[in-house]
Design an enzyme around this catalytic site. Structure first.
Site, PDB file in Angstrom:
ATOM      1  N   CYS A  47     -41.647 -67.376 -47.254  1.00  0.00           N
ATOM      2  CA  CYS A  47     -41.834 -65.915 -47.207  1.00  0.00           C
ATOM      3  C   CYS A  47     -43.129 -65.503 -47.899  1.00  0.00           C
ATOM      4  CB  CYS A  47     -40.639 -65.187 -47.809  1.00  0.00           C
ATOM      5  SG  CYS A  47     -40.463 -65.341 -49.604  1.00  0.00           S
ATOM      6  N   TYR A  48     -43.580 -66.325 -48.885  1.00  0.00           N
ATOM      7  CA  TYR A  48     -44.830 -65.993 -49.563  1.00  0.00           C
ATOM      8  C   TYR A  48     -46.050 -66.278 -48.700  1.00  0.00           C
ATOM      9  CZ  TYR A  48     -41.767 -65.401 -53.493  1.00  0.00           C
ATOM     10  OH  TYR A  48     -40.748 -64.944 -54.307  1.00  0.00           O
ATOM     11  N   ASP A 105     -37.075 -71.534 -45.499  1.00  0.00           N
ATOM     12  CA  ASP A 105     -38.054 -71.306 -46.568  1.00  0.00           C
ATOM     13  C   ASP A 105     -38.708 -72.595 -47.049  1.00  0.00           C
ATOM     14  OD1 ASP A 105     -36.043 -72.436 -48.109  1.00  0.00           O
ATOM     15  OD2 ASP A 105     -35.941 -70.815 -49.558  1.00  0.00           O
ATOM     16  N   LYS A 136     -42.978 -72.139 -59.990  1.00  0.00           N
ATOM     17  CA  LYS A 136     -41.847 -71.983 -59.079  1.00  0.00           C
ATOM     18  C   LYS A 136     -42.111 -72.764 -57.798  1.00  0.00           C
ATOM     19  CE  LYS A 136     -39.306 -69.309 -61.629  1.00  0.00           C
ATOM     20  NZ  LYS A 136     -37.977 -69.745 -62.123  1.00  0.00           N
ATOM     21  N   ASP A 184     -42.177 -71.248 -51.035  1.00  0.00           N
ATOM     22  CA  ASP A 184     -41.201 -70.560 -50.179  1.00  0.00           C
ATOM     23  C   ASP A 184     -41.996 -69.931 -49.046  1.00  0.00           C
ATOM     24  OD1 ASP A 184     -39.481 -68.628 -48.986  1.00  0.00           O
ATOM     25  OD2 ASP A 184     -38.307 -68.479 -50.819  1.00  0.00           O
ATOM     26  N   ASP A 220     -33.176 -68.481 -41.575  1.00  0.00           N
ATOM     27  CA  ASP A 220     -32.551 -67.164 -41.571  1.00  0.00           C
ATOM     28  C   ASP A 220     -33.547 -66.159 -41.015  1.00  0.00           C
ATOM     29  OD1 ASP A 220     -34.139 -65.981 -43.834  1.00  0.00           O
ATOM     30  OD2 ASP A 220     -33.104 -67.528 -44.983  1.00  0.00           O
ATOM     31  N   HIS A 240     -45.624 -61.513 -59.724  1.00  0.00           N
ATOM     32  CA  HIS A 240     -44.723 -61.993 -58.672  1.00  0.00           C
ATOM     33  C   HIS A 240     -45.358 -61.710 -57.313  1.00  0.00           C
ATOM     34  CE1 HIS A 240     -41.275 -61.833 -55.890  1.00  0.00           C
ATOM     35  NE2 HIS A 240     -40.671 -62.659 -56.718  1.00  0.00           N
ATOM     36  N   HIS A 281     -36.723 -65.222 -43.432  1.00  0.00           N
ATOM     37  CA  HIS A 281     -37.802 -66.216 -43.505  1.00  0.00           C
ATOM     38  C   HIS A 281     -38.443 -66.455 -42.146  1.00  0.00           C
ATOM     39  CE1 HIS A 281     -35.727 -67.171 -47.362  1.00  0.00           C
ATOM     40  NE2 HIS A 281     -36.977 -67.321 -47.759  1.00  0.00           N
ATOM     41  N   ARG A 303     -44.409 -67.309 -57.933  1.00  0.00           N
ATOM     42  CA  ARG A 303     -44.661 -67.172 -59.369  1.00  0.00           C
ATOM     43  C   ARG A 303     -45.140 -68.503 -59.930  1.00  0.00           C
ATOM     44  NH1 ARG A 303     -39.218 -65.334 -61.997  1.00  0.00           N
ATOM     45  NH2 ARG A 303     -38.285 -66.404 -60.213  1.00  0.00           N
TER      46      ARG A 303
END
Length: 422
Positions: free
Chosen positions: A306-307, A350, A301, A304, A357, A255, A360, A298
């Site tokens: 944040c990654y 995201d 998936k 996003d 938000d 992850h 993010h 992942r």
């Protein structure tokens, strides 16, 4: 095979979380596709349409529309500043009462976002209010919980230490941190196998807890042999066959968040050479998708933003240690700025179809900062990572403060904080 599929489909309503049965899709071979004869189609490959595959198809379409626009990659800093300034001047809406225990995180995300965009945007008055809030949570200087009357927690203490690090020691707030109490508390959370419970008696343990503990201790000058015993061994066993890291040892799913926590901790402890770095760089590269250009956390998936930090920061750490660049920074920046900014609302979301938000926004900004710079260790410093040993060189028209990818903080702020306790 068909009877097994039918049996599986008939049983799916009993599975928790499954809203509908998967759809079987027949994919013909290339020769059969080109023949144009429906009768010649043979089921060579069977794929399952799921909510995830359908969501990604939709996301790819939305990203392509945004990526194909002629607009340049420009970060609308003034627009995002309004978004991050608002919580410090207006009460949060009632719907956010559920975030009561996350107050330390809100302080860090919002203040760090402002600081990363411009050092002067985190005003002295706001820094004073942050430290005032922090020491109301624990007047004795730590360890810290999420709010008044809440148990001390590794995540809350990590977020508060980070928030204080960007407060320029206003009101002598750095010396109000009770390092002795925090160190004794960290030892009480330590497990024999090298892990750390997140909260005494009731907390879980995984790579996140280790990173919070090691990050706190290194920033406050508290790393000792006793505190670090067996930590490296725990983390080594969290790397799985994919190349990334899971939360706990022995084949937990890889992850992005767990991987960052493990790699950043190993960097602080000077033990990156004890893992399979080649597999790790491959895994990080596989997290970036050609169509969306962003990063996922992942396998299989959705991307996003944040990654951009959790995986992008991992890549930056590997780059600093001389393992090369395993992501395409230019394309990642394009995803963040074209797909995760909105013309009508400030803040960073995201992915298309969601709302901005604070979480993010902060990690999206850190992701942009990573794409704008290259990282290397100061050749005069060897062995374990020293906070002030990074050489950060701009590779783009930098509009953000250089950040230290191990800690997710502006490099200049981190250096001052570290030297204060060193």
């Amino acid at each position: 095979m068909s009877s097994q599929l039918s049996s599986f489909q008939n049983s799916t309503p009993k599975l928790l979380g499954r809203k509908r049965s998967p759809t079987e899709r027949i994919v013909p071979s290339e020769e059969e596709s080109s023949s144009g004869s429906e009768e010649s189609v043979v089921a060579m490959v069977k794929e399952m349409d799921t909510e995830t595959t359908e969501a990604r198809d939709k996301l790819i379409y939305e990203c392509r529309l945004l990526l194909e626009r002629d607009e340049s990659n420009t970060l609308n800093k003034e627009f995002h500043r309004r978004y991050l300034d608002s919580p410090f001047s207006h009460p949060l809406p009632p719907g956010m009462v559920a975030l009561d225990a996350s107050a330390p995180w809100l302080l860090y995300w919002i203040a760090n976002g402002l600081r990363t965009m411009n050092q002067s945007w985190l005003k002295t008055e706001t820094q004073y209010r942050i430290q005032e809030k922090v020491f109301r949570v624990n007047p004795h200087g730590g360890p810290f919980g999420g709010g008044l009357g809440q148990l001390p927690h590794l995540a809350g203490t990590y977020a508060i230490v980070n928030a204080l690090a960007i407060c320029d020691n206003v009101e002598g707030c750095w010396d109000k941190i009770n390092r002795t109490s925090i160190y004794d508390w960290l030892l009480s959370l330590k497990r024999e196998d090298g892990g750390f419970q997140t909260c005494l008696g009731v907390g879980e343990y995984d790579t996140r807890g280790i990173y919070c503990a090691i990050s706190i201790a290194s920033m406050l000058g508290l790393l000792t042999q006793e505190l670090c015993e067996n930590v490296v061994e725990f983390l080594i066993h969290c790397q799985n066959y994919e190349g990334g890291f899971g939360g706990v040892p022995h084949e937990d799913e890889a992850h992005g968040g767990y991987t960052f926590c493990a790699v950043a901790s190993l960097a602080i402890l000077g033990a990156l050479d004890r893992i399979d770095v080649e597999k790790l760089t491959d895994w990080c590269s596989q997290r970036q998708y050609n169509d969306e250009k962003g990063l996922s956390g992942r396998s299989n998936k959705l991307v996003d933003v944040c990654y951009s930090f959790w995986v992008g920061g991992t890549a930056a750490i590997l780059e600093a240690y001389g393992y090369g660049n395993c992501i395409n920074k230019a394309e990642l920046k394009e995803y963040i700025l074209k797909c995760c900014q909105m013309e009508t609302r400030p803040g960073i979301r995201d992915k298309p179809g969601t709302r901005p938000d604070f979480y993010h926004t902060n990690y999206g900004l850190l992701g942009v900062a990573i794409t704008e710079n290259s990282f290397q260790l100061d050749p005069r410093v060897s062995n374990s990572l020293k906070i002030d040993s990074f050489i950060i060189n701009p590779i783009d028209n930098s509009v953000l403060e250089p950040i230290n990818p191990v800690y997710g903080l502006p490099s200049s702020d981190l250096e001052k904080f570290y030297k204060h306790f060193k």
